[in-house]
Design an enzyme around this catalytic site. Structure first.
Site, PDB file in Angstrom:
ATOM      1  CE1 TYR A 193      -6.800 -13.110   0.912  1.00  0.00           C
ATOM      2  CE2 TYR A 193      -7.941 -12.165  -0.981  1.00  0.00           C
ATOM      3  CZ  TYR A 193      -6.980 -12.074   0.006  1.00  0.00           C
ATOM      4  OH  TYR A 193      -6.187 -10.953   0.092  1.00  0.00           O
ATOM      5  CG  HIS A 323       6.628   0.864   2.041  1.00  0.00           C
ATOM      6  ND1 HIS A 323       5.717   1.307   2.980  1.00  0.00           N
ATOM      7  CD2 HIS A 323       6.314  -0.428   1.790  1.00  0.00           C
ATOM      8  CE1 HIS A 323       4.887   0.328   3.268  1.00  0.00           C
ATOM      9  NE2 HIS A 323       5.229  -0.744   2.570  1.00  0.00           N
ATOM     10  CB  ALA A 324       9.950  -1.592   5.733  1.00  0.00           C
ATOM     11  CG  HIS A 353       6.312  -7.269   9.576  1.00  0.00           C
ATOM     12  ND1 HIS A 353       5.038  -7.673   9.862  1.00  0.00           N
ATOM     13  CD2 HIS A 353       6.341  -7.074   8.229  1.00  0.00           C
ATOM     14  CE1 HIS A 353       4.322  -7.721   8.755  1.00  0.00           C
ATOM     15  NE2 HIS A 353       5.102  -7.367   7.740  1.00  0.00           N
ATOM     16  CD  GLU A 354       9.211  -5.668   5.929  1.00  0.00           C
ATOM     17  OE1 GLU A 354       9.242  -6.512   5.003  1.00  0.00           O
ATOM     18  OE2 GLU A 354       8.238  -4.911   6.100  1.00  0.00           O
ATOM     19  CG  HIS A 357       7.487 -10.496   4.753  1.00  0.00           C
ATOM     20  ND1 HIS A 357       6.257 -11.020   4.453  1.00  0.00           N
ATOM     21  CD2 HIS A 357       7.249  -9.235   5.200  1.00  0.00           C
ATOM     22  CE1 HIS A 357       5.309 -10.121   4.702  1.00  0.00           C
ATOM     23  NE2 HIS A 357       5.901  -9.030   5.168  1.00  0.00           N
ATOM     24  CD  GLU A 381       2.351  -8.269   4.815  1.00  0.00           C
ATOM     25  OE1 GLU A 381       2.976  -7.716   5.754  1.00  0.00           O
ATOM     26  OE2 GLU A 381       2.786  -8.295   3.650  1.00  0.00           O
ATOM     27  CD1 TRP A 453      -9.047   9.452   2.028  1.00  0.00           C
ATOM     28  CD2 TRP A 453      -8.951   7.255   1.629  1.00  0.00           C
ATOM     29  NE1 TRP A 453      -7.955   8.950   2.705  1.00  0.00           N
ATOM     30  CE2 TRP A 453      -7.874   7.605   2.473  1.00  0.00           C
ATOM     31  CE3 TRP A 453      -9.100   5.929   1.248  1.00  0.00           C
ATOM     32  CZ2 TRP A 453      -6.959   6.663   2.951  1.00  0.00           C
ATOM     33  CZ3 TRP A 453      -8.188   4.992   1.715  1.00  0.00           C
ATOM     34  CH2 TRP A 453      -7.142   5.360   2.546  1.00  0.00           C
ATOM     35  NE  ARG A 457      -8.386   7.259   6.713  1.00  0.00           N
ATOM     36  CZ  ARG A 457      -7.201   7.764   7.039  1.00  0.00           C
ATOM     37  NH1 ARG A 457      -6.695   8.765   6.340  1.00  0.00           N
ATOM     38  NH2 ARG A 457      -6.526   7.287   8.064  1.00  0.00           N
ATOM     39  CG  HIS A 481       0.390  -0.414   1.003  1.00  0.00           C
ATOM     40  ND1 HIS A 481       0.896   0.441   1.964  1.00  0.00           N
ATOM     41  CD2 HIS A 481       0.969  -1.625   1.229  1.00  0.00           C
ATOM     42  CE1 HIS A 481       1.737  -0.234   2.737  1.00  0.00           C
ATOM     43  NE2 HIS A 481       1.793  -1.468   2.317  1.00  0.00           N
ATOM     44  NE  ARG A 490      -1.066  -8.254   0.207  1.00  0.00           N
ATOM     45  CZ  ARG A 490      -0.246  -8.318  -0.843  1.00  0.00           C
ATOM     46  NH1 ARG A 490       1.052  -8.072  -0.704  1.00  0.00           N
ATOM     47  NH2 ARG A 490      -0.718  -8.643  -2.028  1.00  0.00           N
ATOM     48  CE1 TYR A 491       1.144  -5.285   4.778  1.00  0.00           C
ATOM     49  CE2 TYR A 491      -0.413  -4.456   3.157  1.00  0.00           C
ATOM     50  CZ  TYR A 491       0.871  -4.816   3.510  1.00  0.00           C
ATOM     51  OH  TYR A 491       1.900  -4.710   2.586  1.00  0.00           O
TER      52      TYR A 491
END
Length: 563
Positions: A193, A323-324, A353-354, A357, A381, A453, A457, A481, A490-491
């Site tokens: 980055y 998964h798209a 969205h896709e 890309h 993204e 985890w 959360r 992912h 990234r999201y």
């Protein structure tokens, strides 16, 4: 080598069987060995004074591999076999919903809605063996807490079978990262980055602090509304929210709760999914509509091969990765999307969205291969997300789905719909990699995967599982992912960046100029070229949602907020 790998991975993703798994693992091992060799060669020049663009290429040669293998004989092959097995296991597994909380009639009705939403096929397969993509649809549609808990629990339980493979993958990849000069894989990921890795981690915390007050108000209101619907037993007002009640398998997006939320006098906004069904849309028409949006900005149409080579709907005769994703297989103009598209609000947004890309991939295809990427991975993204922000009532009027835009009195409802998607996502977008950074560093060991985890959360999202989770589980693996080794920060960055982009003047010209830069310049240069600012800033989100924030603060006055 990279084009060959892309084509092998495409075949494996769209036709999963023993042979394509074998081919994918073999190819991945070969590519990993090549990439590791190049990365180690590049590392030899770390202290050599070279031109700026050469230094950038050398750095990318080290960073291009997400999970590096060490040069130990056999390591690349083992890593590739594990990675392929994790991906195929995730995409082909099913859960059985018979004999549980559903009555036979309830289960049949739910499966009918998933597999034949238009109600046209009396011979619809109603087998209780449910695919991964079908569980996501069920989580959006179901409103019975017992049914939601069963689907959610069985899906998360299944992920435990990937735990040992994942832990071994971490060991191998960490050894590879150390050979390249990084403390672990987490530091490798944070190094991409244009700033020191520790500064990047601090930057994500700074951005989260900017937007957290808005999330806290949304969380408080949603919990109160769910309490009204389900009662104190399911939704106590002094505890985190049950993860299975939020309309999404991972509680990362709460947009499916639009029918539960009440917002002022205007209701809950526009039901795009219903409009699509009423308008006779099918998946192909949804994608054609997405292409037309980009054409309206002055971009060339997609190549003819896009329509003959993409996977737009799920094939009936084989297992695929649903998964798209968006692909450029030859790094020129062989652009494709891979989706199992359904006629729904969520997939209409995903299509736009896709395609974002794909248009980005085409814009920078004249750059050298090492610069054919987003300015940082959040940019890629954010481009798609920014475009999806344009699915407004005015846009729906323009494409004939809506007769007239709703009156201004419904603006709060529209903002709420967007907040349930975009604001609800922010902490999840941040914590997935925080979890993995701690796994890679050894702070969270395999015996504590579930504990670590759920601690994150609860801390960031304010959610909890519907019942205690087994300590030996691997609930993080229920998210594509994680076993797929796709970095996730990234999201989070995309949600921040898309609001910085949204509403900029001369969008078409500046948009294309930024995309053509690819990764050839540091990301602040690309951001400045488009927006005039060199810093990511969460205040744009706060400003965008200011009317909703004001309303939420009034609604939440007197409520017990927090968790």
């Amino acid at each position: 080598a990279y084009e060959e790998s892309a084509r092998v991975q495409w075949v494996n993703a769209t036709y999963i069987n023993h042979d394509t798994d074998w081919l994918a693992a073999r190819n991945a091992a070969s590519l990993t060995r090549l990439t590791v060799e190049l990365a180690n060669e590049a590392a030899r020049y770390d202290d050599v004074d070279v031109a700026e663009d050469v230094r950038r290429k050398l750095n990318f040669m080290k960073l291009i591999i997400t999970v590096p293998a060490p040069r130990t004989p056999g390591a690349a092959d083992e890593l590739a076999e594990i990675s392929t097995r994790l991906g195929s296991t995730y995409s082909t597994r099913r859960i059985d919903l018979s004999g549980g909380a559903f009555s036979p009639a309830e289960l049949a009705a739910a499966l009918k809605r998933v597999r034949d939403p238009a109600g046209n096929n009396p011979d619809t397969d109603l087998s209780p063996s449910v695919r991964q993509n079908e569980t996501e649809i069920l989580m959006r549609q179901l409103r019975n807490p017992a049914h939601l808990e069963e689907v959610w629990t069985k899906w998360n339980d299944y992920a435990a079978g990937m735990k040992n493979d994942y832990a071994r993958m971490v060991e191998i990849a960490n050894e590879g990262a150390r050979e390249l000069g990084y403390a672990d894989v987490g530091e490798l990921w944070r190094s991409g980055y244009d700033m020191p890795p520790q500064d990047f981690a601090a930057e994500t915390d700074r951005l989260w602090a900017q937007v957290k007050p808005l999330y806290d108000q949304l969380h408080c209101h949603v919990r109160a509304e769910l309490n009204e619907k389900y009662g104190d037993d399911a939704v106590p007002l002094d505890q985190p929210i049950r993860a299975d009640l939020l309309g999404n398998m991972w509680a990362q997006s709460w947009g499916a709760l639009g029918d539960v939320m009440t917002v002022g006098e205007g209701g809950g906004g526009v039901d795009v999914g219903a409009l699509l069904v009423a308008g006779g849309y099918d998946p192909l028409k949804m994608v054609k509509t997405g292409e037309s949006f980009f054409s309206s900005l002055g971009f060339e149409k997609l190549p003819a091969t896009f329509w003959t080579r993409s996977q737009i709907t799920k094939p009936l005769d084989r297992e695929v990765v649903c998964h798209a994703s968006a692909w450029s297989l030859d790094f020129r103009d062989d652009l494709r999307i891979k989706m199992c598209t359904t006629v729904s609000d969520e997939d209409f947004t995903t299509v736009h969205h896709e395609l974002g890309h794909n248009y980005y991939q085409r814009a920078y295809n004249k750059q050298p291969l090492l610069f054919q990427n987003g300015a940082n991975d959040g940019f890629h993204e954010a481009i798609g997300d920014m475009v999806a922000l344009s699915i407004t009532p005015e846009y729906l009027v323009q494409i004939g789905l809506l007769d007239a835009a709703p009156p201004a009195s419904q603006d709060l409802g529209l903002l709420m719909n967007q907040a349930l998607d975009k604001i609800a996502f922010l902490p999840f977008g941040l914590l997935v990699d925080k979890f993995r950074w701690q796994v890679f560093s050894g702070e969270i060991t395999p015996d504590r995967y579930n504990d670590g985890w759920w601690a994150l959360r609860t801390q960031y999202q304010g959610i909890r599982p519907p019942a205690p989770r087994p300590a030996g589980g691997f609930d993080a693996g229920s998210k594509y992912h994680v076993p797929g080794n796709v970095p996730y920060t990234r999201y989070f960055l995309a949600r921040i960046l898309q609001f910085s982009f949204y509403g900029s003047k001369e969008v078409g010209e500046k948009f294309n100029a930024m995309m053509e830069m690819g990764a050839s310049r540091p990301w602040p240069d690309a951001l400045e070229a488009f927006t005039g600012s060199r810093q990511m800033d969460g205040s744009a989100i706060v400003e965008y949602f200011a009317p909703l924030m004001e309303w939420l603060e009034k609604e939440n006055a007197g409520r017990q907020c927090g968790w």
